[in-house]
Design an enzyme around this catalytic site. Structure first.
Site, short mmCIF file in Angstrom:
data_model
loop_
_atom_site.label_atom_id
_atom_site.label_comp_id
_atom_site.label_asym_id
_atom_site.label_seq_id
_atom_site.Cartn_x
_atom_site.Cartn_y
_atom_site.Cartn_z
N CYS A 203 -18.79 21.76 -4.46
CA CYS A 203 -19.34 20.58 -5.13
C CYS A 203 -20.47 20.96 -6.06
O CYS A 203 -21.62 21.13 -5.64
CB CYS A 203 -19.82 19.58 -4.08
SG CYS A 203 -20.59 18.12 -4.79
N CYS B 31 -23.38 18.50 -6.23
CA CYS B 31 -24.29 18.53 -5.08
C CYS B 31 -25.21 19.75 -5.16
O CYS B 31 -26.40 19.68 -4.84
CB CYS B 31 -23.53 18.64 -3.76
SG CYS B 31 -22.08 17.60 -3.63
N ASP B 32 -24.66 20.91 -5.55
CA ASP B 32 -25.39 22.17 -5.38
C ASP B 32 -25.77 22.87 -6.68
O ASP B 32 -26.48 23.88 -6.65
CB ASP B 32 -24.54 23.13 -4.52
CG ASP B 32 -24.21 22.53 -3.17
OD1 ASP B 32 -25.08 21.80 -2.63
OD2 ASP B 32 -23.11 22.76 -2.64
#
Ligand code: NAP
Length: 329
Positions: A135, A138-139
Protein backbone atom coordinates in the site's frame (compact mmCIF):
# COMPACT_ATOMS: atom_id res chain seq x y z
CA UNK A 1 -23.32 -10.51 23.20
CA UNK A 2 -26.35 -9.33 21.26
CA UNK A 3 -28.43 -11.34 18.85
CA UNK A 4 -30.73 -9.87 16.23
CA UNK A 5 -32.62 -10.94 13.15
CA UNK A 6 -32.75 -9.06 9.83
CA UNK A 7 -34.42 -9.67 6.53
CA UNK A 8 -31.18 -8.73 4.76
CA UNK A 9 -27.59 -8.78 5.94
CA UNK A 10 -24.95 -7.14 3.73
CA UNK A 11 -21.35 -8.08 4.42
CA UNK A 12 -18.71 -5.67 3.16
CA UNK A 13 -18.40 -1.91 2.75
CA UNK A 14 -16.93 -1.21 -0.67
CA UNK A 15 -18.95 0.21 -3.58
CA UNK A 16 -20.87 -3.10 -3.91
CA UNK A 17 -21.92 -3.26 -0.24
CA UNK A 18 -22.90 0.39 0.11
CA UNK A 19 -24.83 0.40 -3.17
CA UNK A 20 -26.70 -2.74 -2.12
CA UNK A 21 -27.50 -0.96 1.18
CA UNK A 22 -28.84 2.15 -0.61
CA UNK A 23 -31.14 0.07 -2.81
CA UNK A 24 -32.29 -2.31 -0.06
CA UNK A 25 -32.99 0.55 2.36
CA UNK A 26 -35.05 2.35 -0.28
CA UNK A 27 -36.99 -0.89 -0.80
CA UNK A 28 -37.83 -0.84 2.95
CA UNK A 29 -35.93 -4.08 3.57
CA UNK A 30 -34.18 -2.44 6.58
CA UNK A 31 -30.76 -3.95 5.84
CA UNK A 32 -27.88 -4.26 8.25
CA UNK A 33 -24.44 -3.75 6.70
CA UNK A 34 -21.40 -5.05 8.54
CA UNK A 35 -18.35 -3.15 7.37
CA UNK A 36 -15.44 -5.48 8.02
CA UNK A 37 -11.92 -4.62 9.08
CA UNK A 38 -11.38 -1.88 6.50
CA UNK A 39 -14.54 0.26 6.22
CA UNK A 40 -14.77 1.58 2.67
CA UNK A 41 -12.55 -1.19 1.31
CA UNK A 42 -9.80 -0.88 -1.28
CA UNK A 43 -10.73 2.64 -2.38
CA UNK A 44 -9.73 3.96 1.04
CA UNK A 45 -6.10 3.14 0.25
CA UNK A 46 -6.00 4.86 -3.12
CA UNK A 47 -5.71 8.54 -3.96
CA UNK A 48 -7.33 10.13 -7.03
CA UNK A 49 -10.15 8.26 -8.72
CA UNK A 50 -10.72 9.59 -12.23
CA UNK A 51 -13.26 7.12 -13.56
CA UNK A 52 -16.21 7.50 -11.23
CA UNK A 53 -18.90 8.91 -13.54
CA UNK A 54 -19.96 12.45 -12.73
CA UNK A 55 -16.77 13.35 -10.88
CA UNK A 56 -13.72 14.21 -12.97
CA UNK A 57 -11.58 13.54 -9.91
CA UNK A 58 -12.38 12.44 -6.40
CA UNK A 59 -10.20 11.06 -3.62
CA UNK A 60 -10.95 7.37 -2.99
CA UNK A 61 -11.43 7.81 0.80
CA UNK A 62 -13.78 10.79 0.25
CA UNK A 63 -15.88 8.80 -2.21
CA UNK A 64 -16.28 5.99 0.32
CA UNK A 65 -17.25 8.39 3.14
CA UNK A 66 -19.92 9.79 0.82
CA UNK A 67 -21.19 6.28 -0.04
CA UNK A 68 -21.47 5.42 3.66
CA UNK A 69 -23.33 8.68 4.37
CA UNK A 70 -25.64 7.96 1.45
CA UNK A 71 -26.49 4.46 2.70
CA UNK A 72 -27.14 5.78 6.22
CA UNK A 73 -29.30 8.63 4.89
CA UNK A 74 -31.48 6.08 3.06
CA UNK A 75 -32.03 4.22 6.35
CA UNK A 76 -29.49 1.39 6.25
CA UNK A 77 -27.99 0.34 9.57
CA UNK A 78 -24.22 0.20 9.37
CA UNK A 79 -22.07 -1.46 11.95
CA UNK A 80 -18.31 -1.48 12.39
CA UNK A 81 -17.65 -5.14 13.07
CA UNK A 82 -16.25 -8.14 11.19
CA UNK A 83 -18.11 -11.32 10.39
CA UNK A 84 -15.83 -14.14 11.54
CA UNK A 85 -18.15 -17.07 10.83
CA UNK A 86 -21.04 -17.45 8.45
CA UNK A 87 -23.36 -20.46 8.41
CA UNK A 88 -25.27 -20.75 5.14
CA UNK A 89 -26.43 -24.34 5.69
CA UNK A 90 -29.93 -23.39 6.90
CA UNK A 91 -32.16 -20.37 6.70
CA UNK A 92 -32.19 -18.05 8.48
CA UNK A 93 -28.47 -17.75 7.78
CA UNK A 94 -26.29 -17.05 10.81
CA UNK A 95 -23.35 -14.66 11.09
CA UNK A 96 -21.05 -14.48 14.09
CA UNK A 97 -19.05 -11.29 14.52
CA UNK A 98 -15.69 -10.51 16.13
CA UNK A 99 -17.57 -8.55 18.81
CA UNK A 100 -19.47 -11.72 19.77
CA UNK A 101 -22.72 -10.41 18.30
CA UNK A 102 -24.81 -12.79 16.22
CA UNK A 103 -27.02 -11.79 13.30
CA UNK A 104 -29.51 -14.10 11.63
CA UNK A 105 -30.87 -13.12 8.23
CA UNK A 106 -33.32 -14.35 5.62
CA UNK A 107 -31.04 -13.24 2.82
CA UNK A 108 -27.38 -12.27 2.59
CA UNK A 109 -25.46 -10.09 0.15
CA UNK A 110 -21.78 -10.95 0.12
CA UNK A 111 -19.64 -7.97 -0.86
CA UNK A 112 -16.35 -8.72 0.87
CA UNK A 113 -14.19 -7.62 -2.06
CA UNK A 114 -10.62 -8.65 -2.62
CA UNK A 115 -7.27 -8.42 -0.91
CA UNK A 116 -3.77 -7.70 -2.17
CA UNK A 117 -1.77 -10.66 -3.44
CA UNK A 118 1.77 -11.32 -2.30
CA UNK A 119 4.64 -12.97 -4.17
CA UNK A 120 4.83 -15.73 -1.57
CA UNK A 121 8.55 -15.41 -0.82
CA UNK A 122 9.69 -16.13 2.76
CA UNK A 123 11.89 -12.98 2.65
CA UNK A 124 8.87 -10.91 1.55
CA UNK A 125 6.96 -12.06 4.63
CA UNK A 126 9.93 -11.44 6.90
CA UNK A 127 10.20 -7.78 5.88
CA UNK A 128 6.46 -7.01 5.70
CA UNK A 129 6.01 -3.74 7.58
CA UNK A 130 9.81 -3.26 7.56
CA UNK A 131 10.33 -2.19 3.97
CA UNK A 132 7.85 -4.45 2.19
CA UNK A 133 4.35 -3.06 1.65
CA UNK A 134 1.28 -3.54 -0.53
CA UNK A 135 0.00 0.00 0.00
CA UNK A 136 1.87 3.03 -1.32
CA UNK A 137 -0.71 5.48 0.01
CA UNK A 138 -0.29 4.03 3.51
CA UNK A 139 3.50 3.75 3.59
CA UNK A 140 4.89 5.96 0.80
CA UNK A 141 5.59 8.81 3.21
CA UNK A 142 8.35 6.78 4.92
CA UNK A 143 10.42 6.76 1.72
CA UNK A 144 11.10 10.47 1.37
CA UNK A 145 14.31 10.91 -0.66
CA UNK A 146 14.85 7.13 -0.93
CA UNK A 147 14.85 4.67 -3.81
CA UNK A 148 12.01 2.17 -4.00
CA UNK A 149 10.76 -0.57 -6.30
CA UNK A 150 7.21 -1.41 -7.32
CA UNK A 151 6.42 -4.91 -8.60
CA UNK A 152 3.62 -5.42 -11.15
CA UNK A 153 2.32 -4.11 -14.45
CA UNK A 154 -1.38 -3.42 -13.85
CA UNK A 155 -3.27 -0.26 -12.91
CA UNK A 156 -2.42 -0.66 -9.24
CA UNK A 157 1.33 -0.95 -9.87
CA UNK A 158 1.38 2.07 -12.17
CA UNK A 159 -0.72 4.19 -9.82
CA UNK A 160 1.46 3.21 -6.88
CA UNK A 161 4.64 4.04 -8.82
CA UNK A 162 3.26 7.45 -9.81
CA UNK A 163 2.14 8.17 -6.25
CA UNK A 164 5.53 7.19 -4.82
CA UNK A 165 7.28 9.81 -6.97
CA UNK A 166 5.83 12.35 -4.50
CA UNK A 167 8.30 11.06 -1.92
CA UNK A 168 10.95 8.77 -3.38
CA UNK A 169 14.02 9.98 -5.30
CA UNK A 170 13.62 7.11 -7.77
CA UNK A 171 11.02 4.43 -8.45
CA UNK A 172 11.88 1.27 -10.39
CA UNK A 173 8.87 -0.56 -11.76
CA UNK A 174 9.76 -4.24 -12.05
CA UNK A 175 7.48 -6.12 -14.42
CA UNK A 176 7.72 -9.72 -15.57
CA UNK A 177 6.86 -8.86 -19.19
CA UNK A 178 7.79 -5.98 -21.50
CA UNK A 179 4.23 -4.74 -21.84
CA UNK A 180 2.03 -3.18 -19.20
CA UNK A 181 -1.49 -4.32 -18.46
CA UNK A 182 -2.45 -0.87 -17.10
CA UNK A 183 -4.74 1.56 -18.94
CA UNK A 184 -3.05 3.54 -21.72
CA UNK A 185 -3.50 6.90 -19.96
CA UNK A 186 -1.65 5.58 -16.91
CA UNK A 187 1.07 3.99 -19.06
CA UNK A 188 1.69 7.33 -20.74
CA UNK A 189 2.02 9.10 -17.40
CA UNK A 190 4.38 6.45 -16.10
CA UNK A 191 6.65 6.43 -19.13
CA UNK A 192 7.07 10.20 -19.20
CA UNK A 193 7.79 10.53 -15.47
CA UNK A 194 11.54 11.17 -15.11
CA UNK A 195 11.63 9.63 -11.62
CA UNK A 196 10.32 6.25 -12.81
CA UNK A 197 12.42 3.64 -14.55
CA UNK A 198 10.70 0.48 -15.81
CA UNK A 199 12.66 -2.74 -15.58
CA UNK A 200 11.11 -5.14 -18.09
CA UNK A 201 11.18 -8.94 -18.12
CA UNK A 202 12.34 -9.27 -14.54
CA UNK A 203 10.97 -10.90 -11.44
CA UNK A 204 11.97 -10.50 -7.81
CA UNK A 205 13.24 -13.76 -6.36
CA UNK A 206 14.30 -12.53 -2.93
CA UNK A 207 14.02 -9.48 -0.73
CA UNK A 208 17.37 -8.61 0.82
CA UNK A 209 17.81 -6.80 4.10
CA UNK A 210 19.38 -6.36 7.47
CA UNK A 211 18.43 -8.04 10.69
CA UNK A 212 19.19 -5.35 13.24
CA UNK A 213 17.36 -3.11 12.80
CA UNK A 214 15.09 -5.12 10.51
CA UNK A 215 14.95 -3.35 7.13
CA UNK A 216 15.17 -3.81 3.37
CA UNK A 217 18.38 -2.99 1.51
CA UNK A 218 17.71 -4.50 -1.90
CA UNK A 219 16.11 -7.16 -4.06
CA UNK A 220 17.56 -10.10 -5.93
CA UNK A 221 16.07 -10.08 -9.43
CA UNK A 222 16.04 -12.53 -12.31
CA UNK A 223 15.78 -11.81 -16.00
CA UNK A 224 12.95 -14.10 -17.08
CA UNK A 225 14.34 -14.37 -20.63
CA UNK A 226 17.99 -15.15 -19.85
CA UNK A 227 17.72 -16.45 -16.28
CA UNK A 228 20.52 -14.08 -15.23
CA UNK A 229 20.32 -12.96 -11.61
CA UNK A 230 21.46 -9.63 -10.23
CA UNK A 231 20.94 -7.37 -7.23
CA UNK A 232 19.22 -4.00 -7.09
CA UNK A 233 19.65 -1.68 -4.10
CA UNK A 234 16.41 -0.32 -2.68
CA UNK A 235 14.92 0.84 0.63
CA UNK A 236 11.34 -0.16 -0.08
CA UNK A 237 9.48 -2.87 -1.99
CA UNK A 238 5.88 -2.25 -3.01
CA UNK A 239 4.09 -5.36 -4.18
CA UNK A 240 1.23 -4.56 -6.59
CA UNK A 241 0.58 -7.82 -8.42
CA UNK A 242 -3.19 -7.90 -8.20
CA UNK A 243 -5.84 -9.02 -5.81
CA UNK A 244 -7.55 -12.24 -4.82
CA UNK A 245 -11.20 -12.48 -3.76
CA UNK A 246 -11.93 -12.43 -0.03
CA UNK A 247 -13.99 -15.62 -0.10
CA UNK A 248 -12.68 -17.27 3.10
CA UNK A 249 -16.05 -16.99 4.86
CA UNK A 250 -17.81 -19.04 2.20
CA UNK A 251 -15.21 -21.09 0.31
CA UNK A 252 -16.46 -24.41 1.71
CA UNK A 253 -20.13 -23.50 1.37
CA UNK A 254 -20.63 -21.93 -2.05
CA UNK A 255 -19.62 -22.95 -5.54
CA UNK A 256 -16.49 -21.05 -6.52
CA UNK A 257 -14.74 -20.35 -9.80
CA UNK A 258 -11.02 -20.85 -10.34
CA UNK A 259 -9.10 -18.37 -8.24
CA UNK A 260 -11.65 -18.43 -5.43
CA UNK A 261 -14.24 -16.10 -6.99
CA UNK A 262 -17.81 -16.83 -5.90
CA UNK A 263 -19.77 -18.27 -8.80
CA UNK A 264 -23.03 -16.53 -9.69
CA UNK A 265 -25.67 -17.40 -12.25
CA UNK A 266 -24.79 -15.42 -15.39
CA UNK A 267 -26.60 -12.09 -15.55
CA UNK A 268 -27.58 -12.25 -11.85
CA UNK A 269 -25.95 -12.14 -8.42
CA UNK A 270 -27.49 -15.47 -7.34
CA UNK A 271 -24.96 -17.89 -5.84
CA UNK A 272 -25.32 -21.66 -5.49
CA UNK A 273 -27.41 -21.19 -2.30
CA UNK A 274 -30.83 -19.58 -2.73
CA UNK A 275 -31.01 -16.38 -0.70
CA UNK A 276 -27.26 -15.73 -0.86
CA UNK A 277 -26.11 -13.13 -3.37
CA UNK A 278 -22.61 -11.99 -4.31
CA UNK A 279 -21.44 -8.69 -5.79
CA UNK A 280 -18.25 -6.84 -6.64
CA UNK A 281 -14.65 -8.08 -6.57
CA UNK A 282 -15.65 -11.20 -4.65
CA UNK A 283 -17.31 -12.55 -7.76
CA UNK A 284 -16.00 -10.42 -10.64
CA UNK A 285 -12.74 -11.62 -12.17
CA UNK A 286 -13.19 -9.65 -15.36
CA UNK A 287 -13.99 -5.96 -14.78
CA UNK A 288 -13.08 -5.30 -11.12
CA UNK A 289 -13.89 -1.58 -11.21
CA UNK A 290 -15.55 0.57 -8.56
CA UNK A 291 -18.39 1.39 -10.90
CA UNK A 292 -19.03 -2.22 -11.94
CA UNK A 293 -18.97 -3.26 -8.27
CA UNK A 294 -21.55 -0.60 -7.49
CA UNK A 295 -23.68 -1.89 -10.38
CA UNK A 296 -23.50 -5.43 -9.02
CA UNK A 297 -24.40 -4.14 -5.55
CA UNK A 298 -27.57 -2.70 -7.05
CA UNK A 299 -28.32 -6.02 -8.79
CA UNK A 300 -27.74 -7.95 -5.54
CA UNK A 301 -30.19 -5.74 -3.63
CA UNK A 302 -32.83 -6.15 -6.34
CA UNK A 303 -32.24 -9.94 -6.49
CA UNK A 304 -32.45 -10.16 -2.68
CA UNK A 305 -35.59 -8.07 -2.58
CA UNK A 306 -37.24 -10.36 -5.13
CA UNK A 307 -36.12 -13.44 -3.19
CA UNK A 308 -37.53 -12.05 0.06
CA UNK A 309 -40.83 -11.24 -1.60
CA UNK A 310 -41.08 -14.83 -2.87
CA UNK A 311 -40.17 -16.57 0.40
CA UNK A 312 -41.69 -16.40 3.83
CA UNK A 313 -39.50 -15.85 6.87
CA UNK A 314 -39.45 -19.52 7.87
CA UNK A 315 -37.45 -20.31 4.78
CA UNK A 316 -40.26 -21.94 2.83
CA UNK A 317 -41.12 -20.59 -0.57
CA UNK A 318 -44.30 -18.55 -0.46
CA UNK A 319 -47.18 -20.50 -1.97
CA UNK A 320 -47.26 -20.21 -5.70
CA UNK A 321 -50.21 -18.11 -6.89
CA UNK A 322 -51.49 -21.13 -8.83
CA UNK A 323 -51.55 -23.23 -5.62
CA UNK A 324 -53.71 -20.79 -3.65
CA UNK A 325 -57.22 -22.10 -3.59
CA UNK A 326 -59.64 -19.68 -5.00
CA UNK A 327 -62.23 -18.60 -2.48
CA UNK A 328 -65.68 -18.72 -4.05
CA UNK A 329 -67.22 -15.29 -4.28
P1 NAP B 1 -4.05 -6.81 -12.32
O1 NAP B 1 -4.68 -5.93 -13.35
O2 NAP B 1 -4.47 -8.23 -12.19
O3 NAP B 1 -2.47 -6.76 -12.60
C1 NAP B 1 -1.56 -7.50 -11.85
C2 NAP B 1 -0.16 -7.28 -12.41
O4 NAP B 1 0.76 -7.97 -11.58
C3 NAP B 1 -0.01 -7.81 -13.82
O5 NAP B 1 0.78 -6.93 -14.58
C4 NAP B 1 0.69 -9.16 -13.62
O6 NAP B 1 1.56 -9.48 -14.65
C5 NAP B 1 1.49 -8.91 -12.38
N1 NAP B 1 1.67 -10.13 -11.59
C6 NAP B 1 0.72 -10.99 -11.16
N2 NAP B 1 1.24 -11.98 -10.43
C7 NAP B 1 2.57 -11.75 -10.41
C8 NAP B 1 3.67 -12.43 -9.82
N3 NAP B 1 3.50 -13.53 -9.09
N4 NAP B 1 4.90 -11.92 -10.00
C9 NAP B 1 5.09 -10.79 -10.73
N5 NAP B 1 4.09 -10.09 -11.30
C10 NAP B 1 2.85 -10.58 -11.14
O7 NAP B 1 -4.18 -6.21 -10.84
P2 NAP B 1 -4.34 -4.70 -10.32
O8 NAP B 1 -3.39 -3.80 -10.99
O9 NAP B 1 -4.31 -4.77 -8.85
O10 NAP B 1 -5.79 -4.32 -10.80
C11 NAP B 1 -6.89 -5.15 -10.37
C12 NAP B 1 -8.17 -4.61 -10.99
O11 NAP B 1 -8.48 -3.36 -10.40
C13 NAP B 1 -8.05 -4.37 -12.49
O12 NAP B 1 -9.24 -4.73 -13.11
C14 NAP B 1 -7.80 -2.90 -12.60
O13 NAP B 1 -8.29 -2.34 -13.79
C15 NAP B 1 -8.57 -2.37 -11.40
N6 NAP B 1 -8.00 -1.10 -10.95
C16 NAP B 1 -8.47 0.03 -11.54
C17 NAP B 1 -7.94 1.25 -11.18
C18 NAP B 1 -8.45 2.46 -11.89
O14 NAP B 1 -9.31 2.33 -12.72
N7 NAP B 1 -7.97 3.64 -11.58
C19 NAP B 1 -6.92 1.32 -10.24
C20 NAP B 1 -6.45 0.14 -9.66
C21 NAP B 1 -7.00 -1.07 -10.03
P3 NAP B 1 1.02 -9.87 -16.12
O15 NAP B 1 0.60 -8.58 -16.74
O16 NAP B 1 2.19 -10.50 -16.76
O17 NAP B 1 -0.12 -10.81 -15.89
Amino acid sequence: MAQEHRKLLIIGSGPAGYTAAVYAARAMVEPLLIQGMQPGGQLTITTEVENWPGLVEVQGPDLMVKMEEHARAMGADIKFDTVSKLDLSVRPFRAECDSGDVVTADAVVLATGAQAKWLGLPSEEKFQGFGVSACATCDGFFYRGKEVVVIGGGNTAVEEALFLTNFASKVTLIHRRDELRAEKILQRRLLKNPKIEPLWDHEVVEVLGEQDPLGVTGVKIRNVKTGAESTLDTSGVFVAIGHSPASELVNDQLELLEGGYVKVEPGTTRTSIPGVFAAGDLTDHVYRQAVTSAGMGCMAALDAERFLAEHDEAGEPAPDAAQIEEVPA
